[in-house]
Write an enzyme that holds these catalytic residues in place. Structure first.
Site, mmCIF file in Angstrom:
data_model
loop_
_atom_site.group_PDB
_atom_site.id
_atom_site.type_symbol
_atom_site.label_atom_id
_atom_site.label_comp_id
_atom_site.label_asym_id
_atom_site.label_seq_id
_atom_site.Cartn_x
_atom_site.Cartn_y
_atom_site.Cartn_z
ATOM 1 N N GLU A 191 -5.289 -4.853 10.681
ATOM 2 C CA GLU A 191 -4.302 -3.799 10.885
ATOM 3 C C GLU A 191 -4.558 -3.134 12.235
ATOM 4 O O GLU A 191 -5.427 -2.270 12.347
ATOM 5 C CB GLU A 191 -4.348 -2.778 9.745
ATOM 6 C CG GLU A 191 -5.757 -2.393 9.275
ATOM 7 C CD GLU A 191 -5.786 -1.040 8.583
ATOM 8 O OE1 GLU A 191 -4.754 -0.610 8.064
ATOM 9 O OE2 GLU A 191 -6.849 -0.406 8.588
ATOM 10 N N LYS A 215 0.038 4.318 -0.308
ATOM 11 C CA LYS A 215 -0.590 5.518 0.261
ATOM 12 C C LYS A 215 -0.352 6.704 -0.689
ATOM 13 O O LYS A 215 -0.415 6.525 -1.900
ATOM 14 C CB LYS A 215 -0.097 5.756 1.685
ATOM 15 C CG LYS A 215 -0.299 4.507 2.554
ATOM 16 C CD LYS A 215 -0.070 4.732 4.007
ATOM 17 C CE LYS A 215 -0.309 3.432 4.772
ATOM 18 N NZ LYS A 215 -0.211 3.608 6.227
ATOM 19 N N ASN A 239 0.855 -1.188 0.000
ATOM 20 C CA ASN A 239 0.000 0.000 0.000
ATOM 21 C C ASN A 239 0.891 1.238 0.000
ATOM 22 O O ASN A 239 1.469 1.594 1.022
ATOM 23 C CB ASN A 239 -0.910 -0.021 1.237
ATOM 24 C CG ASN A 239 -1.753 1.236 1.354
ATOM 25 O OD1 ASN A 239 -1.889 2.007 0.406
ATOM 26 N ND2 ASN A 239 -2.323 1.452 2.522
ATOM 27 N N SER A 298 3.275 -2.037 10.272
ATOM 28 C CA SER A 298 4.742 -1.995 10.350
ATOM 29 C C SER A 298 5.377 -3.329 9.973
ATOM 30 O O SER A 298 6.333 -3.787 10.603
ATOM 31 C CB SER A 298 5.201 -1.539 11.741
ATOM 32 O OG SER A 298 4.758 -0.219 12.008
ATOM 33 N N GLY A 352 2.513 2.555 10.745
ATOM 34 C CA GLY A 352 3.443 3.654 10.574
ATOM 35 C C GLY A 352 4.157 4.086 11.838
ATOM 36 O O GLY A 352 4.812 5.126 11.858
ATOM 37 N N HIS A 360 -9.691 1.007 5.046
ATOM 38 C CA HIS A 360 -8.414 1.249 5.716
ATOM 39 C C HIS A 360 -8.624 2.212 6.879
ATOM 40 O O HIS A 360 -9.450 3.124 6.813
ATOM 41 C CB HIS A 360 -7.395 1.820 4.726
ATOM 42 C CG HIS A 360 -5.995 1.817 5.254
ATOM 43 N ND1 HIS A 360 -5.531 2.779 6.116
ATOM 44 C CD2 HIS A 360 -4.960 0.950 5.050
ATOM 45 C CE1 HIS A 360 -4.266 2.511 6.423
ATOM 46 N NE2 HIS A 360 -3.901 1.417 5.796
ATOM 47 N N GLU A 362 -7.049 4.667 7.925
ATOM 48 C CA GLU A 362 -6.872 6.088 7.608
ATOM 49 C C GLU A 362 -8.108 6.656 6.929
ATOM 50 O O GLU A 362 -8.445 7.830 7.129
ATOM 51 C CB GLU A 362 -5.619 6.267 6.747
ATOM 52 C CG GLU A 362 -4.352 6.043 7.554
ATOM 53 C CD GLU A 362 -3.133 5.657 6.748
ATOM 54 O OE1 GLU A 362 -2.088 5.398 7.369
ATOM 55 O OE2 GLU A 362 -3.228 5.607 5.496
#
Length: 250
Positions: free
Chosen positions: A166, A11, A9, A212, A172, A94, A96
């Protein structure tokens, strides 16, 4: 036997011209794969992926999709458009998107339906924030999210759906769940899928770990029986680390 999937991904990183160079190098250096590789770049990069990766073992897809089929929805990208570009996968739900854009489980379910209508496999993301894990409520929270995001979603077969766990606190941050933590959650997810779709179906759905993932921890994660690959963020941006993940996956 579930085939390992390594999905990168990207991003909001890389321009189309930067991606072209990256794809060309990947094509040149790609080892023979028993596992499956996919790259999920930003929308403007997808035509480049189609051009450069078309005759390789590497699939590609999108990071999001509209819940609408078509119409006056400024800024939206439909599943039909993604299909025309040859996308094999698209991420939905996701963390985010849920956090910054207020996406609900119901909206995620609609997006998954649009993808399935066009023969694109959703990579459906679920996972808990740190405060939920610290309260000991990670499993019920994540399973509620999973069930809500699959409401009315009827994949034609187990290969047509991928789940990505996730843990939000690991994305991150450099932190990651232990392999044992990931396995426990993946087991719970597979059990919930079995209750929803039946055991035969659930046993063949791939469940990825995302949070991560890197070449140092990937082998240990893959050693867990219910971890079927990774949804990889930062480690997928550097070609060397992405290739290292593919070598680990086999």
């Amino acid at each position: 036997m579930r085939r390992v999937l390594v999905a990168g991904n990207w991003k909001m990183h890389k321009t189309p011209s930067e991606a072209r160079v990256w794809f060309a190098e990947l094509k040149r250096l790609l080892p023979p794969l028993q596992s499956e590789a996919a790259v999920l770049p930003a929308f403007p990069i997808l035509p480049v992926a189609k051009e450069v990766l078309a005759e390789t073992q590497v699939g590609y897809g999108a990071q999001d999709v509209s819940a609408h089929k078509e119409g006056a929805y400024t800024g939206e990208v439909s599943a039909r458009m993604l299909s025309d570009l040859g996308c094999r996968y698209a991420i939905v739900g996701h963390s985010e998107r849920r956090r910054y854009h207020g996406e609900t489980d119901a909206l995620v379910a609609e997006k998954a339906k649009r993808l399935l209508e066009e023969g694109i496999t959703p990579i459906l993301c679920v996972g808990e924030p740190l405060e939920v894990r610290e309260k000991g409520e990670a499993v019920p929270y994540t399973l509620r999210q999973l069930r809500g995001s699959l409401e009315g979603v009827e994949p034609p077969g187990p290969e047509a759906l991928v789940i990505a766990y996730e843990p939000v606190w690991a994305i991150g941050t450099g932190k990651n769940a232990t392999p044992e933590d990931a396995e426990a959650m993946h087991q719970a997810i597979r059990k919930a899928l079995s209750e929803r779709y039946g055991e035969a179906f659930a046993s063949r759905v791939r469940i990825l770990y995302g949070g991560s993932v890197n070449p140092k921890n990937f082998a240990d994660l893959l050693s867990m029986p219910n971890v079927d690959g990774g949804l990889v963020g930062g480690a997928s941006l550097e070609l060397e680390s992405f290739l290292a993940l593919l070598r680990i996956a086999g």
